[in-house]
Scaffold this active site. Structure first.
Site, PDB file in Angstrom:
ATOM      1  N   GLY A  95    -107.551   5.638   9.289  1.00 49.64           N
ATOM      2  CA  GLY A  95    -109.397   5.867   8.555  1.00 49.64           C
ATOM      3  C   GLY A  95    -110.498   6.798   9.005  1.00 49.64           C
ATOM      4  O   GLY A  95    -111.509   6.534   8.353  1.00 49.64           O
ATOM      5  N   SER A  96    -110.501   6.874  10.095  1.00 48.87           N
ATOM      6  CA  SER A  96    -111.444   7.912  10.976  1.00 48.87           C
ATOM      7  C   SER A  96    -111.148   9.211  10.355  1.00 48.87           C
ATOM      8  O   SER A  96    -112.221   9.502  10.232  1.00 48.87           O
ATOM      9  CB  SER A  96    -111.083   7.862  13.046  1.00 48.87           C
ATOM     10  OG  SER A  96    -111.349   6.443  13.512  1.00 48.87           O
ATOM     11  N   ASP A 111    -112.838  -2.133   6.421  1.00 50.38           N
ATOM     12  CA  ASP A 111    -112.385  -3.323   7.302  1.00 50.38           C
ATOM     13  C   ASP A 111    -112.903  -4.392   5.383  1.00 50.38           C
ATOM     14  O   ASP A 111    -112.981  -5.587   5.699  1.00 50.38           O
ATOM     15  CB  ASP A 111    -113.420  -4.535   7.533  1.00 50.38           C
ATOM     16  CG  ASP A 111    -113.042  -3.135   9.206  1.00 50.38           C
ATOM     17  OD1 ASP A 111    -112.200  -2.186   9.496  1.00 50.38           O
ATOM     18  OD2 ASP A 111    -114.527  -3.513  10.362  1.00 50.38           O
ATOM     19  N   HIS A 137    -105.589  -3.827  10.409  1.00 45.86           N
ATOM     20  CA  HIS A 137    -106.413  -3.832   9.022  1.00 45.86           C
ATOM     21  C   HIS A 137    -105.966  -4.575   7.773  1.00 45.86           C
ATOM     22  O   HIS A 137    -104.167  -5.280   7.735  1.00 45.86           O
ATOM     23  CB  HIS A 137    -106.278  -2.029   8.080  1.00 45.86           C
ATOM     24  CG  HIS A 137    -107.505  -2.349   9.169  1.00 45.86           C
ATOM     25  ND1 HIS A 137    -107.471  -1.340  10.019  1.00 45.86           N
ATOM     26  CD2 HIS A 137    -109.062  -1.903   8.769  1.00 45.86           C
ATOM     27  CE1 HIS A 137    -108.639  -1.364  10.812  1.00 45.86           C
ATOM     28  NE2 HIS A 137    -109.491  -1.770  10.048  1.00 45.86           N
ATOM     29  N   ASN A 186    -105.634  19.504   9.853  1.00 43.60           N
ATOM     30  CA  ASN A 186    -104.319  18.373   9.534  1.00 43.60           C
ATOM     31  C   ASN A 186    -104.329  17.617   9.333  1.00 43.60           C
ATOM     32  O   ASN A 186    -104.320  17.138  10.603  1.00 43.60           O
ATOM     33  CB  ASN A 186    -103.500  20.045   9.527  1.00 43.60           C
ATOM     34  CG  ASN A 186    -101.996  19.550   9.522  1.00 43.60           C
ATOM     35  OD1 ASN A 186    -101.857  18.197   8.536  1.00 43.60           O
ATOM     36  ND2 ASN A 186    -100.777  19.294  10.037  1.00 43.60           N
TER      37      ASN A 186
END
Length: 520
Positions: free
Chosen positions: A160-161, A268, A298, A366
């Site tokens: 997610g980051s 979230d 999550h 990448n």
């Protein structure tokens, strides 16, 4: 008689003669493992669809009648794959399936993996292909996620980051011309967030502009938007806090009015809905770009993973390029010449006809995932409606159970016109409470109940901002972030993930009430 792997025989089985394929050699006692073929199957031309895949049978030599054929390698591989998956399902039932009955004092996690044998089967099935980058499962997951969200494009990434990084960097692409974000441009956000919602802004050299949050929904307070606006504002990048949608109607209208981009950090909130422009929309689809995280706590998990989604073909191409080394080519892994112009184009100062697979239009990364991760995600995606319903149910039970303590805790409130897919249950200790946040957190943790802060609390007070605070440069603050500091000092949250049952939820409520009584 010698039975060899892959040989097809006529065998006696349940009082009749059937065709069966050996999945082992015969052992010293003359026994071998077989899988049955359908009665109508032709042994010399059998295909995968002719395999009866419900069970593997042990047959002795005296049950084996006539050698019929040697299976082709493709059929043999399919038979062995099915046998592996049968054993995988059996292993799952032994290793993972037994559920312990909850008893007070057992650990209650704030979040965790929620899966069954389908995830494990998909994972093993993918591993047998040994296609170590994106393949058939990635394609299936991206299409399935896009269909679920109702968007044109969904691109998977490794977290997610990374999804937030890709979403932001896409807005810096030269393809966007005058609308691209440049160094020194400003992005409106909040400090009561997870760091990676803000980090890409700072890492690129843009300026985050922090506004306070609403004390009831813990989302951005839209009252401050006009004050935060400047001639350099280019975007808003904020999250739906713990699954509770922010005011998408006002925020998107503000963006449209001033020509700003909107990135919804939906990590979230997968499955949350907002009533936008007269219809229910899933969060992450109202802004120009949405992001998701598939880290284990999550809503769905790949172990590590994330996704970026959009309806804009330009943004899709920029996201894909930044994810895949910054290249201009969009060929999938293992494929060449999708554009049919691989050696017939001119780029930059490269020689005419330079291989398009090695042309780079962005300073990319990448950030791809493996097919094995996506295989887990495919099984998880099918469970998403059930997962959302379970999270909502657990949240309601906590809310109803703790409502009598509303004089001591600020209870979470859903944003108007929203239907949240909750990530957690946030509690803020009131000023008049005879205890502190630290005291009740210590009590709950001592009873095995995991708690979490609202991520960074106030990101500006974190060590990563020490140098910027000292210089006073690189960011702006609107007002004094009063409610953000309140969250930092007095808030914590509890889990509502589907792995929690009624007994765990009741125990959490009982322990909070027991603690409150002990404080008079």
């Amino acid at each position: 008689m010698t039975i060899t792997l892959g040989s097809i025989w006529q065998v006696q089985w349940k009082g009749e003669l059937r065709s069966a394929i050996a999945v082992t050699d015969s052992d010293d006692s003359g026994e071998a493992q077989f899988m049955m073929l359908k009665p109508e199957a032709n042994p010399s031309s059998a295909t995968e669809s002719d395999i009866v895949a419900g069970k593997t049978y042990t047959l002795s030599e005296d049950q084996v009648e006539v050698f019929l054929a040697q299976a082709e390698s493709r059929l043999l591989e399919a038979v062995l794959r099915k046998r592996v998956l049968l054993e995988t399902a059996r292993h799952y039932r032994v290793k993972h399936s037994p559920k312990k009955v909850f008893s007070p004092g057992q650990a209650i996690s704030y979040g965790g993996r929620f899966f069954d044998e389908r995830e494990v089967l998909n994972l093993i099935d993918s591993s047998l292909d040994f296609w170590l980058t994106g393949g058939r499962y990635v394609e299936r997951f991206e299409k399935g996620l896009a269909d679920y969200l109702g968007v044109r494009y969904a691109l998977v990434t490794n977290s997610g980051s990374s999804a937030n990084l890709l979403a932001f960097m896409a807005l810096t692409s030269p393809m966007l011309k005058d609308r691209r974000i440049r160094k020194g441009d400003e992005v409106i956000t909040v400090a009561a967030s997870f760091p990676t919602t803000v980090n890409p802004i700072v890492q690129f050299g843009a300026v985050p502009v922090f506004v306070d949050i609403d004390p009831e929904t813990y989302n951005i307070d839209t009252v401050h938007l006009e004050t935060a606006l400047s001639a350099r504002t280019k975007a808003i990048m904020i999250a739906h806090t713990l699954g509770n949608p922010f005011d998408l109607q006002r925020v998107r209208a503000f963006c449209d009015k001033h020509g700003l981009w909107l990135i919804e950090d939906n990590c979230d909130a997968l499955g949350s809905k907002y009533f936008y422009e007269g219809q229910w929309r899933l969060t992450g689809t109202v802004g120009h770009i949405g992001t998701s995280s598939f880290y284990p706590p999550h809503h769905i998990t790949m172990g590590e993973g994330g996704a970026v989604y959009t309806n804009d073909p330009r943004l899709k191409r920029a996201i894909e390029s930044f994810r895949d080394w910054g290249r201009d080519c969009w060929c999938a892994s293992g494929k060449d010449n999708t554009c049919k112009r691989r050696f017939s184009q001119q780029f930059g100062e490269l020689p005419a006809g330079y291989d398009h697979k090695y042309v780079y239009t962005h300073f990319g990364y990448n950030l791809k995932i493996t097919d094995m991760q996506a295989a887990i995600g495919c099984a998880q995606l099918k469970k998403l409606p059930t997962i959302v319903a379970a999270r909502q149910c657990n949240w309601r039970m906590l809310h109803e159970g703790l409502l009598p303590l509303a004089n001591l805790f600020c209870l979470p409130k859903a944003t108007e016109n929203s239907d949240p897919s909750w990530f957690g249950f946030l509690l803020t200790v009131r000023d008049n409470a005879p205890f502190t946040r630290e005291e009740i957190v210590r009590h709950l943790e001592s009873r095995g109940i995991q708690t979490r802060m609202l991520f960074a609390g106030n990101l500006l007070r974190q060590p990563l901002f020490d140098e910027m605070r000292a210089s006073g440069q690189g960011y702006r603050v609107i007002g004094d972030l009063t409610h953000t500091d309140e969250v930092m000092n007095r808030s914590f949250w509890l889990g509502v993930y589907p792995g929690l049952g009624t007994e765990e939820i009741r125990y959490m409520v009982e322990e909070i009430k027991r603690f409150v009584v002990s404080k008079g």
